[in-house]
Design an enzyme around this catalytic site. Structure first.
Site, PDB file in Angstrom:
ATOM      1  N   PRO A   2      -0.499   7.084   0.644  1.00 41.54           N
ATOM      2  CA  PRO A   2       0.223   7.745  -0.448  1.00 41.54           C
ATOM      3  C   PRO A   2       0.756   6.730  -1.464  1.00 41.54           C
ATOM      4  O   PRO A   2       1.300   5.703  -1.082  1.00 41.54           O
ATOM      5  CB  PRO A   2       1.373   8.470   0.248  1.00 41.54           C
ATOM      6  CG  PRO A   2       1.423   7.960   1.630  1.00 41.54           C
ATOM      7  CD  PRO A   2       0.174   7.206   1.935  1.00 41.54           C
ATOM      8  N   GLU A   3       0.537   7.012  -2.739  1.00 45.89           N
ATOM      9  CA  GLU A   3       1.087   6.178  -3.801  1.00 45.89           C
ATOM     10  C   GLU A   3       2.265   6.929  -4.430  1.00 45.89           C
ATOM     11  O   GLU A   3       2.604   8.029  -4.001  1.00 45.89           O
ATOM     12  CB  GLU A   3       0.005   5.858  -4.838  1.00 45.89           C
ATOM     13  CG  GLU A   3      -1.157   5.067  -4.231  1.00 45.89           C
ATOM     14  CD  GLU A   3      -2.193   4.624  -5.264  1.00 45.89           C
ATOM     15  OE1 GLU A   3      -1.823   4.427  -6.421  1.00 45.89           O
ATOM     16  OE2 GLU A   3      -3.366   4.483  -4.891  1.00 45.89           O
ATOM     17  N   LYS A  54       8.706   3.784  -3.054  1.00 48.12           N
ATOM     18  CA  LYS A  54       7.845   4.686  -2.290  1.00 48.12           C
ATOM     19  C   LYS A  54       8.564   5.246  -1.063  1.00 48.12           C
ATOM     20  O   LYS A  54       7.939   5.776  -0.154  1.00 48.12           O
ATOM     21  CB  LYS A  54       6.551   3.975  -1.889  1.00 48.12           C
ATOM     22  CG  LYS A  54       5.576   3.956  -3.072  1.00 48.12           C
ATOM     23  CD  LYS A  54       4.303   3.198  -2.858  1.00 48.12           C
ATOM     24  CE  LYS A  54       3.599   3.408  -1.565  1.00 48.12           C
ATOM     25  NZ  LYS A  54       2.259   2.796  -1.540  1.00 48.12           N
ATOM     26  N   ARG A 279     -10.206  -5.598  -2.541  1.00 52.97           N
ATOM     27  CA  ARG A 279     -10.079  -4.165  -2.818  1.00 52.97           C
ATOM     28  C   ARG A 279     -11.034  -3.775  -3.939  1.00 52.97           C
ATOM     29  O   ARG A 279     -11.242  -4.530  -4.892  1.00 52.97           O
ATOM     30  CB  ARG A 279      -8.644  -3.812  -3.276  1.00 52.97           C
ATOM     31  CG  ARG A 279      -7.500  -4.457  -2.504  1.00 52.97           C
ATOM     32  CD  ARG A 279      -7.252  -3.841  -1.157  1.00 52.97           C
ATOM     33  NE  ARG A 279      -7.088  -2.400  -1.159  1.00 52.97           N
ATOM     34  CZ  ARG A 279      -5.939  -1.765  -1.278  1.00 52.97           C
ATOM     35  NH1 ARG A 279      -4.822  -2.444  -1.448  1.00 52.97           N
ATOM     36  NH2 ARG A 279      -5.895  -0.446  -1.229  1.00 52.97           N
TER      37      ARG A 279
END
Ligand code: ZN
Length: 289
Positions: A2-3, A54, A279
């Protein structure tokens, strides 16, 4: 993973269902969370649920005193929180609750192993499921303890000047820079690609070489992409208590992420994928300069 937009979505939905409810019990099922003293939050009321970076922060108050307790949940890699309204006000055992989950929602997760904690409220419960167990729950008397190091890109302080100041002096390429949580908080691999596409900036550009107009475009794109994602999550995740809340729902509004060789929505040429610091980065070699 989750961002920021996914965390914000969960926060908004929890805020709607939990405000003014009483936390009857915090049940810890995973010994990695055994450091928490459940008696410290028993009987507290939910003042609000908010997001700090976050983290999902439950602000709790005691019935009489103005004393506050803050529970901060960080979902990390695979954590998710589910609201489950109970048919009656009586407390039910987690086992029975989980059976219902497995049937309805968590069929792909392997049962009790992944349920790490249950927050029992009046009228329902919030379950913390987390297959990889990197998620954390922390308790404090001062919310300042959970203040992230980086700036929140949705805060009012996030201006062109502020962003220019954060970027100054770095020699990194812009894409990996966006993932650094000590500068801007909450941007992960998916939205970093989306933001740079929206800003028309090549992900390989050195941070220090960005001009004033580009920094402005980057600031505007960051806000726009994150807010758009929150809106989209708010609709696609509106039943978040019935979803595991990870990928699959993203697809509908992503312009570049995961779309290697597919047409750029702007120029129709094929999109590229490169690897930066291990990434994947997706971008348009033609539109992004
Ligand atoms: Zn293009």
């Amino acid at each position: 993973m989750p961002e920021l937009p996914e965390v914000e979505t969960v926060v908004r939905q929890l805020q709607q269902v939990l405000r003014r409810r009483t936390l009857l019990e915090l049940e810890i099922l995973d010994r990695k969370l055994k450091h928490l003293p459940p008696e410290d939050v028993r009987g507290c009321r939910v003042v609000r649920v908010c997001r700090l970076g976050k983290q999902i922060v439950f602000e709790l108050s005691r019935e009489k005193a103005a004393e506050r307790r803050y529970l901060a949940v960080h979902l990390r890699m695979s954590g998710c929180l589910f609201w489950k309204a109970s048919a009656s006000q009586t407390r039910r055992r987690a086992g029975a609750q989980l059976m219902a989950f497995q049937r309805k929602t968590l069929s792909r997760l392997d049962g009790a192993k992944y349920l790490r904690a249950v927050f029992w409220f009046t009228g329902g419960s919030v379950c913390f499921a987390d297959p990889r167990r990197f998620g954390t729950i922390r308790l404090a008397r001062d919310i300042a303890q959970f203040e992230p190091r980086g700036l929140d890109p949705l805060s009012e302080q996030f201006s062109d000047q502020m962003l220019a100041g954060l970027l100054r002096g770095s020699k990194q390429p812009i894409k990996p820079w966006l993932l650094r949580q000590d500068r801007l908080v909450g941007i992960g691999n998916i939205y970093a690609s989306e933001i740079l596409f929206a800003a028309r900036i090549d992900p390989r550009r050195a941070v220090g070489a960005l001009g004033r107009e580009e920094i402005r475009a980057l600031r505007v794109a960051t806000k726009k992409v994150l807010l758009r994602a929150i809106l989209a999550n708010g609709t696609t995740f509106s039943d978040f208590q019935d979803t595991a809340g990870d990928a699959g729902n993203y697809g509908r509004f992503l312009r570049v992420y995961g779309r290697e060789s597919e047409d750029c929505r702007r120029c129709r040429l094929p999109l590229s994928r490169i690897v930066q610091q291990g990434r994947s980065t997706y971008f348009c070699d033609h539109c992004q300069r």
